[in-house]
Design an enzyme around this catalytic site. Structure first.
Site, PDB file in Angstrom:
ATOM      1  N   ASN A  20      18.493  50.999 -24.329  1.00 23.20           N
ATOM      2  CA  ASN A  20      19.465  52.204 -24.639  1.00 23.20           C
ATOM      3  C   ASN A  20      20.677  51.615 -25.325  1.00 23.20           C
ATOM      4  OD1 ASN A  20      21.379  54.160 -24.927  1.00 23.20           O
ATOM      5  ND2 ASN A  20      19.935  55.245 -23.916  1.00 23.20           N
ATOM      6  N   ASN A  90      11.678  64.767 -31.751  1.00 23.92           N
ATOM      7  CA  ASN A  90      11.410  65.998 -32.730  1.00 23.92           C
ATOM      8  C   ASN A  90      11.501  65.646 -33.970  1.00 23.92           C
ATOM      9  OD1 ASN A  90      10.262  67.643 -30.613  1.00 23.92           O
ATOM     10  ND2 ASN A  90      12.169  68.652 -30.110  1.00 23.92           N
ATOM     11  N   SER A 116       6.016  67.732 -25.612  1.00 15.36           N
ATOM     12  CA  SER A 116       6.746  68.954 -25.054  1.00 15.36           C
ATOM     13  C   SER A 116       6.603  69.221 -23.632  1.00 15.36           C
ATOM     14  CB  SER A 116       6.097  70.380 -25.681  1.00 15.36           C
ATOM     15  OG  SER A 116       6.953  71.528 -25.195  1.00 15.36           O
ATOM     16  N   LYS A 170       3.743  69.814 -33.263  1.00 16.04           N
ATOM     17  CA  LYS A 170       5.003  70.213 -32.436  1.00 16.04           C
ATOM     18  C   LYS A 170       5.922  70.925 -33.073  1.00 16.04           C
ATOM     19  CE  LYS A 170       7.532  70.154 -29.194  1.00 16.04           C
ATOM     20  NZ  LYS A 170       8.757  69.285 -28.723  1.00 16.04           N
ATOM     21  N   HIS A 173       4.581  74.267 -32.770  1.00 16.37           N
ATOM     22  CA  HIS A 173       4.836  74.631 -31.114  1.00 16.37           C
ATOM     23  C   HIS A 173       6.101  75.346 -30.907  1.00 16.37           C
ATOM     24  CE1 HIS A 173       6.207  73.572 -27.274  1.00 16.37           C
ATOM     25  NE2 HIS A 173       5.072  73.773 -26.772  1.00 16.37           N
ATOM     26  N   ASN A 174       7.183  74.361 -31.436  1.00 20.37           N
ATOM     27  CA  ASN A 174       8.537  75.053 -31.252  1.00 20.37           C
ATOM     28  C   ASN A 174       8.641  76.297 -32.089  1.00 20.37           C
ATOM     29  OD1 ASN A 174       8.666  72.700 -30.030  1.00 20.37           O
ATOM     30  ND2 ASN A 174      10.771  72.112 -30.649  1.00 20.37           N
ATOM     31  N   GLU A 177       7.413  78.813 -29.890  1.00 20.40           N
ATOM     32  CA  GLU A 177       8.318  78.931 -28.654  1.00 20.40           C
ATOM     33  C   GLU A 177       9.531  79.897 -29.097  1.00 20.40           C
ATOM     34  OE1 GLU A 177       9.284  74.893 -26.916  1.00 20.40           O
ATOM     35  OE2 GLU A 177      11.143  75.366 -27.379  1.00 20.40           O
ATOM     36  N   TYR A 178      10.041  79.740 -30.284  1.00 18.94           N
ATOM     37  CA  TYR A 178      11.166  80.694 -30.640  1.00 18.94           C
ATOM     38  C   TYR A 178      10.650  81.795 -30.783  1.00 18.94           C
ATOM     39  CZ  TYR A 178      14.389  77.098 -32.815  1.00 18.94           C
ATOM     40  OH  TYR A 178      15.462  76.160 -33.109  1.00 18.94           O
TER      41      TYR A 178
HETATM   42  N1  LIG Z   1      15.422  67.711 -24.551  1.00 16.13           N
HETATM   43  C1  LIG Z   1      14.361  68.588 -24.702  1.00 16.13           C
HETATM   44  O1  LIG Z   1      13.785  69.435 -23.739  1.00 16.13           O
HETATM   45  C2  LIG Z   1      13.426  67.770 -25.627  1.00 16.13           C
HETATM   46  C3  LIG Z   1      13.635  66.973 -26.605  1.00 16.13           C
HETATM   47  N2  LIG Z   1      12.800  66.396 -27.559  1.00 16.13           N
HETATM   48  C4  LIG Z   1      13.236  65.347 -28.421  1.00 16.13           C
HETATM   49  O2  LIG Z   1      13.623  64.235 -27.676  1.00 16.13           O
HETATM   50  C5  LIG Z   1      14.552  63.456 -28.448  1.00 16.13           C
HETATM   51  C6  LIG Z   1      15.673  63.009 -27.548  1.00 16.13           C
HETATM   52  O3  LIG Z   1      16.254  64.288 -26.915  1.00 16.13           O
HETATM   53  P1  LIG Z   1      17.156  64.369 -25.625  1.00 16.13           P
HETATM   54  O4  LIG Z   1      16.565  63.140 -24.449  1.00 16.13           O
HETATM   55  O5  LIG Z   1      17.123  65.599 -25.056  1.00 16.13           O
HETATM   56  O6  LIG Z   1      18.517  63.911 -26.192  1.00 16.13           O
HETATM   57  P2  LIG Z   1      19.613  62.888 -25.506  1.00 16.13           P
HETATM   58  O7  LIG Z   1      20.871  63.396 -26.133  1.00 16.13           O
HETATM   59  O8  LIG Z   1      19.721  63.111 -24.081  1.00 16.13           O
HETATM   60  O9  LIG Z   1      19.254  61.532 -25.704  1.00 16.13           O
HETATM   61  C7  LIG Z   1      19.317  61.099 -27.073  1.00 16.13           C
HETATM   62  C8  LIG Z   1      19.270  59.532 -26.938  1.00 16.13           C
HETATM   63  O10 LIG Z   1      19.314  58.855 -28.268  1.00 16.13           O
HETATM   64  C9  LIG Z   1      20.303  57.962 -28.170  1.00 16.13           C
HETATM   65  N3  LIG Z   1      20.753  58.056 -29.771  1.00 16.13           N
HETATM   66  C10 LIG Z   1      21.503  58.772 -30.318  1.00 16.13           C
HETATM   67  N4  LIG Z   1      21.860  58.422 -31.668  1.00 16.13           N
HETATM   68  C11 LIG Z   1      21.509  57.101 -31.693  1.00 16.13           C
HETATM   69  C12 LIG Z   1      21.623  56.113 -32.728  1.00 16.13           C
HETATM   70  N5  LIG Z   1      22.318  56.296 -33.637  1.00 16.13           N
HETATM   71  N6  LIG Z   1      21.128  54.856 -32.361  1.00 16.13           N
HETATM   72  C13 LIG Z   1      20.388  54.539 -31.167  1.00 16.13           C
HETATM   73  N7  LIG Z   1      20.191  55.597 -30.284  1.00 16.13           N
HETATM   74  C14 LIG Z   1      20.831  56.822 -30.414  1.00 16.13           C
HETATM   75  C15 LIG Z   1      21.260  58.460 -27.149  1.00 16.13           C
HETATM   76  O11 LIG Z   1      21.734  57.108 -26.897  1.00 16.13           O
HETATM   77  P3  LIG Z   1      23.590  57.354 -25.994  1.00 16.13           P
HETATM   78  O12 LIG Z   1      22.785  57.432 -24.610  1.00 16.13           O
HETATM   79  O13 LIG Z   1      24.065  55.810 -26.208  1.00 16.13           O
HETATM   80  O14 LIG Z   1      24.067  58.419 -26.449  1.00 16.13           O
HETATM   81  C16 LIG Z   1      20.116  58.899 -26.240  1.00 16.13           C
HETATM   82  O15 LIG Z   1      19.655  57.895 -25.446  1.00 16.13           O
HETATM   83  C17 LIG Z   1      15.079  64.370 -29.554  1.00 16.13           C
HETATM   84  O16 LIG Z   1      14.435  64.048 -30.784  1.00 16.13           O
HETATM   85  C18 LIG Z   1      14.864  65.810 -28.893  1.00 16.13           C
HETATM   86  O17 LIG Z   1      14.508  66.692 -30.003  1.00 16.13           O
HETATM   87  C19 LIG Z   1      11.623  66.661 -27.396  1.00 16.13           C
HETATM   88  C20 LIG Z   1      11.100  67.567 -26.394  1.00 16.13           C
HETATM   89  C21 LIG Z   1      11.936  68.165 -25.499  1.00 16.13           C
HETATM   90  O1  LIG Z   2      11.067  70.804 -28.280  1.00 17.09           O
HETATM   91  C1  LIG Z   2      11.425  71.395 -27.312  1.00 17.09           C
HETATM   92  C2  LIG Z   2      10.492  71.887 -26.211  1.00 17.09           C
HETATM   93  O2  LIG Z   2       9.319  71.755 -26.707  1.00 17.09           O
HETATM   94  C3  LIG Z   2      13.077  71.546 -27.091  1.00 17.09           C
HETATM   95  O3  LIG Z   2      13.434  72.077 -25.895  1.00 17.09           O
HETATM   96  C4  LIG Z   2      13.555  72.244 -28.372  1.00 17.09           C
HETATM   97  O4  LIG Z   2      13.859  71.212 -29.407  1.00 17.09           O
HETATM   98  C5  LIG Z   2      14.562  73.378 -28.326  1.00 17.09           C
HETATM   99  O5  LIG Z   2      14.988  73.689 -29.423  1.00 17.09           O
HETATM  100  P1  LIG Z   2      16.159  74.469 -29.886  1.00 17.09           P
HETATM  101  O6  LIG Z   2      17.055  73.768 -29.209  1.00 17.09           O
HETATM  102  O7  LIG Z   2      16.028  74.471 -31.236  1.00 17.09           O
HETATM  103  O8  LIG Z   2      15.982  75.660 -29.232  1.00 17.09           O
END
Ligand SMILES: NC(=O)C1=CN([C@@H]2O[C@H](COP(=O)(O)OP(=O)(O)OC[C@H]3O[C@@H](n4cnc5c(N)ncnc54)[C@H](OP(=O)(O)O)[C@@H]3O)[C@@H](O)[C@H]2O)C=CC1
Ligand SMILES: O=C(CO)[C@H](O)[C@H](O)COP(=O)(O)O
Length: 464
Positions: A20, A90, A116, A170, A173-174, A177-178
């Site tokens: 990270n 995503n 997801s 995906k 899917h979202n 979900e909406y």
């Molecule tokens: N949350 C959810 O329920 C779901 C999320 N997703 C997708 O998964 C992905 C991550 O989401 P989520 O884990 O929730 O987000 P977080 O904000 O928890 O994590 C994001 C990560 O991205 C890193 N990051 C951000 N910008 C940069 C950059 N410029 N260079 C390198 N690393 C970077 C962050 O690093 P740092 O820790 O240093 O900030 C962190 O590790 C997104 O694309 C999201 O849409 C998909 C399904 C479900």
């Molecule tokens: O990918 C997901 C689940 O499948 C995330 O939870 C989703 O991105 C949430 O979307 P939003 O913040 O637009 O409500």
């Protein structure tokens, strides 16, 4: 998400190098969960790439857009032909198509993968939707299937199709979900208006619904949310949450893509606009101050019947949202040459993901019975659901309109239902108007060809 996905892989016996940009995140992962499996903590991207076995597989999980591009760029500089980069965030599917093509030129496999299930799913088994080449799936498939959710022993993961297909599926899917969330919210609002019931009382109704055809993760968590009380005020938790829904973009992308493809995903669009409306604060304030309601009081005399009407209206509207979403995947699959197996998409959504629901089995069955199904709604099970629900659906939408309760997703789904089954639509008048003001031509009901009427002259018709 990345942290939990790494833990899931480690728990399945894979050696997982973790990186990270913020080293403390890696440190805390190892500190809190290092004993769960075989992790290799790394402090630089170079160290991370060096620690991978060849051909290398790197999975990235960061925000869509510039952050994803930055990480891919850093990795691609260090990786070699034959290596695989998996983007499990995503991402917007056109970005995935672009990235796949660029990395292919370097001999690197790029696999845009939908994941997801939220954080819990990432840890215990998400639904996984990988795109990219069949060749890369041969390498990745066993690992992704191992960490995915299982339903009846079947992994909720399959190769969706080339380049952006995984991220497209995906995205839809979202979008669904909406729609599902908006429909549930409308059902809750109707119950609240109609029954003057408390959130906790409505929780019991949702819990009851979750025993039947509506059984799904979203209905289940709705009951839990409605049963929760705010510790600070003692009020129902939902009543202290601000009524302004946010979004990160996947719903909006779904609607934008549907407009491009010409697919009427009205339930998803209304759900996305409903979030936008909730956040339109100056407009809401201006409207509240000036616009009359002129609405009836909602007097429910037979609560049990009313609750059943709402349930049926919800189920019918939900079926429409899924049908529209599958239409969109079919249209994109044809447009981009992805050859997506629609039944398999329903199968991998049965577990792990946010829209997991009992009736996804019925969708798989429908496409297995007829892979060329033009409209999911027209499959026997779904036809019977909407036929059973139709009277209730009409009653609820009509009563909501009379009482001034907004039901954008319920109403637009019913309008779609009536539109799609109509023998004749007023689109003929639109065609005539277009020809009148812009000589855009029209086709006739009684003979082939295109025609124009000389509206500003003698109104004679000529073929074009
Ligand atoms: N949350 C959810 O329920 C779901 C999320 N997703 C997708 O998964 C992905 C991550 O989401 P989520 O884990 O929730 O987000 P977080 O904000 O928890 O994590 C994001 C990560 O991205 C890193 N990051 C951000 N910008 C940069 C950059 N410029 N260079 C390198 N690393 C970077 C962050 O690093 P740092 O820790 O240093 O900030 C962190 O590790 C997104 O694309 C999201 O849409 C998909 C399904 C479900
Ligand atoms: O990918 C997901 C689940 O499948 C995330 O939870 C989703 O991105 C949430 O979307 P939003 O913040 O637009 O409500």
């Amino acid at each position: 998400m990345g942290r939990n996905l790494a833990r899931n892989l480690a728990r399945h016996g894979y050696t997982v190098a973790v990186h990270n940009r913020s080293p403390q995140r890696v440190e805390s992962l190892i500190e809190d969960h290092g004993s769960e499996g075989d992790f290799i903590p790394t402090t630089s991207l170079e160290g991370f790439v060096d620690s991978l076995e060849r051909p290398r597989t790197a999975i990235i999980m960061v925000q869509a857009g510039a952050a994803t591009d930055a990480v891919i760029e850093g990795l691609a500089e260090l990786m070699e032909p034959g290596d695989i980069i998996v983007d499990a965030g995503n991402a917007h599917f056109p970005d995935t198509i672009r990235r796949e093509a660029a990395l292919r030129d370097q001999g690197i496999h790029f696999v845009g993968t939908g994941v997801s299930g939220g954080e819990e799913g990432a840890l215990n088994g998400p639904s996984i939707m990988p795109g990219g080449t069949q060749e890369s799936y041969q390498t990745l498939g066993p690992m992704l299937e191992a960490i995915s959710a299982k339903v009846d022993g079947v992994p909720c993961c399959t190769h969706v199709g080339p380049d952006g297909a995984g991220h497209f599926v995906k995205m839809v899917h979202n979008g669904i979900e909406y729609a599902d969330m908006q429909l549930i919210a409308e059902a809750y609002d109707l119950l609240r208006h109609g029954l003057h019931a408390s959130p906790a009382e409505i929780a019991d109704i949702f819990a009851q619904w979750n025993q039947g055809e509506l059984e799904s993760y979203l209905i289940e968590i709705t009951a839990e949310v409605l049963r929760h009380f705010d510790a600070e005020t003692g009020k129902g938790f939902v009543d202290i949450v601000l009524d302004q829904a946010e979004q990160k973009g996947t719903g909006r992308w779904t609607v934008q893509s549907a407009l491009d493809l010409g697919v009427p995903v009205t339930g998803i669009a209304e759900a996305t606009f409903a979030r936008a409306l909730s956040g339109s604060l100056p407009q809401r304030e201006a409207a509240r101050a000036t616009l009359p309601a002129e609405a009836q009081q909602w007097d429910v005399t037979r609560p049990e019947e009313f609750i059943e009407d709402v349930r049926r209206a919800l189920l019918s509207s939900k079926v429409v949202a899924y049908s529209q979403g599958f239409d969109q995947i079919a249209a994109a699959s044809a447009e981009y040459g992805w050859n997506v197996d629609l039944g398999a998409m329903a199968r991998i959504w049965r577990g792990g993901c946010i829209i997991r629901a009992r009736f996804l089995d019925r969708i798989t069955e429908a496409y297995e019975a007829n892979p060329d199904l033009a409209l999911l709604l027209s499959a026997p099970y779904f036809t019977s659901v909407v036929s059973d629900g139709l009277g209730s659906w009409r009653k609820i939408v009509a009563q909501a309109a009379l009482c001034g309760v907004p039901t954008p997703a319920f109403s637009s789904s019913l309008a779609y239902y009536d539109g799609i089954r109509s023998e004749a639509l007023p689109a003929n008048l639109i065609q005539a108007q277009r020809d009148f003001f812009g000589a855009h031509t029209y086709r006739r009901t009684d003979k082939p060809g295109s025609f124009h009427t000389d509206w500003s002259g003698d109104r004679s018709e000529s073929p074009v």
